[in-house]
Design a protein around this motif. Structure first.
Motif, PDB file in Angstrom:
ATOM      1  N   GLU A  25      39.928  64.723  -0.767  1.00  0.00           N
ATOM      2  CA  GLU A  25      40.182  66.300  -1.122  1.00  0.00           C
ATOM      3  C   GLU A  25      41.142  66.966   0.093  1.00  0.00           C
ATOM      4  O   GLU A  25      41.038  66.582   1.085  1.00  0.00           O
ATOM      5  CB  GLU A  25      38.752  66.786  -1.205  1.00  0.00           C
ATOM      6  N   ARG A  26      41.741  68.134  -0.235  1.00  0.00           N
ATOM      7  CA  ARG A  26      42.472  68.945   0.365  1.00  0.00           C
ATOM      8  C   ARG A  26      41.516  69.704   1.574  1.00  0.00           C
ATOM      9  O   ARG A  26      42.189  69.564   2.647  1.00  0.00           O
ATOM     10  CB  ARG A  26      43.207  69.904  -0.267  1.00  0.00           C
ATOM     11  N   GLU A  27      40.496  69.964   1.310  1.00  0.00           N
ATOM     12  CA  GLU A  27      39.745  70.795   2.321  1.00  0.00           C
ATOM     13  C   GLU A  27      38.464  70.406   2.177  1.00  0.00           C
ATOM     14  O   GLU A  27      37.647  70.633   1.210  1.00  0.00           O
ATOM     15  CB  GLU A  27      39.762  72.170   1.963  1.00  0.00           C
ATOM     16  N   THR A  28      37.687  69.724   3.136  1.00  0.00           N
ATOM     17  CA  THR A  28      36.675  68.891   3.041  1.00  0.00           C
ATOM     18  C   THR A  28      36.227  68.874   4.553  1.00  0.00           C
ATOM     19  O   THR A  28      36.499  69.124   5.510  1.00  0.00           O
ATOM     20  CB  THR A  28      36.522  67.677   2.249  1.00  0.00           C
ATOM     21  N   THR A  29      34.744  68.097   4.485  1.00  0.00           N
ATOM     22  CA  THR A  29      34.344  67.778   5.899  1.00  0.00           C
ATOM     23  C   THR A  29      34.086  66.155   5.849  1.00  0.00           C
ATOM     24  O   THR A  29      34.034  65.689   4.824  1.00  0.00           O
ATOM     25  CB  THR A  29      32.899  68.322   6.084  1.00  0.00           C
ATOM     26  N   ASN A  30      33.934  65.611   7.027  1.00  0.00           N
ATOM     27  CA  ASN A  30      33.647  64.175   7.227  1.00  0.00           C
ATOM     28  C   ASN A  30      32.468  63.878   6.354  1.00  0.00           C
ATOM     29  O   ASN A  30      32.290  62.883   5.847  1.00  0.00           O
ATOM     30  CB  ASN A  30      33.571  63.626   8.598  1.00  0.00           C
ATOM     31  N   ASN A  31      31.354  64.530   6.722  1.00  0.00           N
ATOM     32  CA  ASN A  31      29.832  64.106   5.860  1.00  0.00           C
ATOM     33  C   ASN A  31      30.230  64.311   4.570  1.00  0.00           C
ATOM     34  O   ASN A  31      29.514  63.656   3.847  1.00  0.00           O
ATOM     35  CB  ASN A  31      28.838  65.146   6.552  1.00  0.00           C
ATOM     36  N   ARG A  32      30.883  65.489   4.058  1.00  0.00           N
ATOM     37  CA  ARG A  32      31.144  65.418   2.400  1.00  0.00           C
ATOM     38  C   ARG A  32      31.770  64.053   2.064  1.00  0.00           C
ATOM     39  O   ARG A  32      31.635  63.440   0.871  1.00  0.00           O
ATOM     40  CB  ARG A  32      31.759  66.850   2.165  1.00  0.00           C
ATOM     41  N   MET A  33      32.921  63.496   2.805  1.00  0.00           N
ATOM     42  CA  MET A  33      33.435  62.433   2.253  1.00  0.00           C
ATOM     43  C   MET A  33      32.607  61.142   2.358  1.00  0.00           C
ATOM     44  O   MET A  33      32.745  60.209   1.630  1.00  0.00           O
ATOM     45  CB  MET A  33      34.691  62.207   3.067  1.00  0.00           C
ATOM     46  N   GLU A  34      31.831  61.012   3.456  1.00  0.00           N
ATOM     47  CA  GLU A  34      30.705  60.040   3.540  1.00  0.00           C
ATOM     48  C   GLU A  34      29.809  60.012   2.393  1.00  0.00           C
ATOM     49  O   GLU A  34      29.661  58.855   1.613  1.00  0.00           O
ATOM     50  CB  GLU A  34      29.910  60.247   4.989  1.00  0.00           C
ATOM     51  N   LEU A  35      29.463  61.214   1.929  1.00  0.00           N
ATOM     52  CA  LEU A  35      28.235  61.031   0.959  1.00  0.00           C
ATOM     53  C   LEU A  35      29.188  60.810  -0.199  1.00  0.00           C
ATOM     54  O   LEU A  35      28.530  60.153  -1.403  1.00  0.00           O
ATOM     55  CB  LEU A  35      28.031  62.688   0.552  1.00  0.00           C
ATOM     56  N   THR A  36      30.374  61.277  -0.626  1.00  0.00           N
ATOM     57  CA  THR A  36      31.101  61.143  -1.967  1.00  0.00           C
ATOM     58  C   THR A  36      31.436  59.731  -1.957  1.00  0.00           C
ATOM     59  O   THR A  36      31.535  59.179  -3.339  1.00  0.00           O
ATOM     60  CB  THR A  36      32.498  62.129  -1.752  1.00  0.00           C
ATOM     61  N   GLY A  37      31.716  58.994  -1.037  1.00  0.00           N
ATOM     62  CA  GLY A  37      31.866  57.623  -1.226  1.00  0.00           C
ATOM     63  C   GLY A  37      30.881  56.850  -1.740  1.00  0.00           C
ATOM     64  O   GLY A  37      30.900  56.158  -2.716  1.00  0.00           O
TER      65      GLY A  37
END
Length: 151
Positions: free
Chosen positions: A38-50
């Motif tokens: 995503e263009r604007e997100t956080t590390n924790n959101r990316m960890e969860l999304t994975g």
């Protein structure tokens, strides 16, 4: 019940900022690699999304061995924090709002479907699948940093 190994990692350049995630699913000799960002997100959101996107690939209830370097994800699952946040209306024990409740709601639903064992590994410490997921996540972060879109 099928036994599936899932490895995930997230990345973010700035927090918030452009981010990416990578996941590897392994069932026997079969392997599937996924990534996005995503263009604007956080590390924790990316960890969860994975983790979410990997679990969404499973077409039936499975025994899952999930390996992640995210203490946030691993501890919130194994220590029951996320379930507690949900029961309190997405409020943490310190009375502050739990972040990423939209993603936790999805993940908790997926965790009800599968029997998931969570393994934490130290990031950037040579774990082959974690390193692979990190490379995929960083590549997605770079795509979004440069205005591209994930594939």
């Amino acid at each position: 019940m099928k036994r599936v190994e899932i490895f995930t990692d997230g990345s973010c350049s700035g927090n918030p900022g452009p981010g990416g995630w990578g996941a590897v699913l392994r069932y026997g000799s079969h392997e599937k690699r996924l990534s996005g960002g995503e263009r604007e997100t956080t590390n924790n959101r990316m960890e969860l999304t994975g983790v979410i996107e990997a679990l969404r690939q499973l077409r039936e209830p499975c025994e899952v061995i999930l390996t992640s370097d995210s203490r946030y994800v691993c501890d919130a699952i194994t220590k029951g924090w996320a379930i507690g946040w949900q029961k309190r209306g997405w409020i943490k024990a310190d009375k502050k709002p739990a972040l990423n409740s939209d993603l936790w709601e999805i993940l908790l639903g997926l965790l009800e479907t599968h029997h998931v064992t969570v393994n934490w590994v130290k990031g950037h410490a040579g774990h082959p699948e974690n390193e692979l997921c990190d490379r995929m996540a960083v590549a997605e972060t770079e795509k979004h940093k440069n205005g591209g879109t994930a594939t």
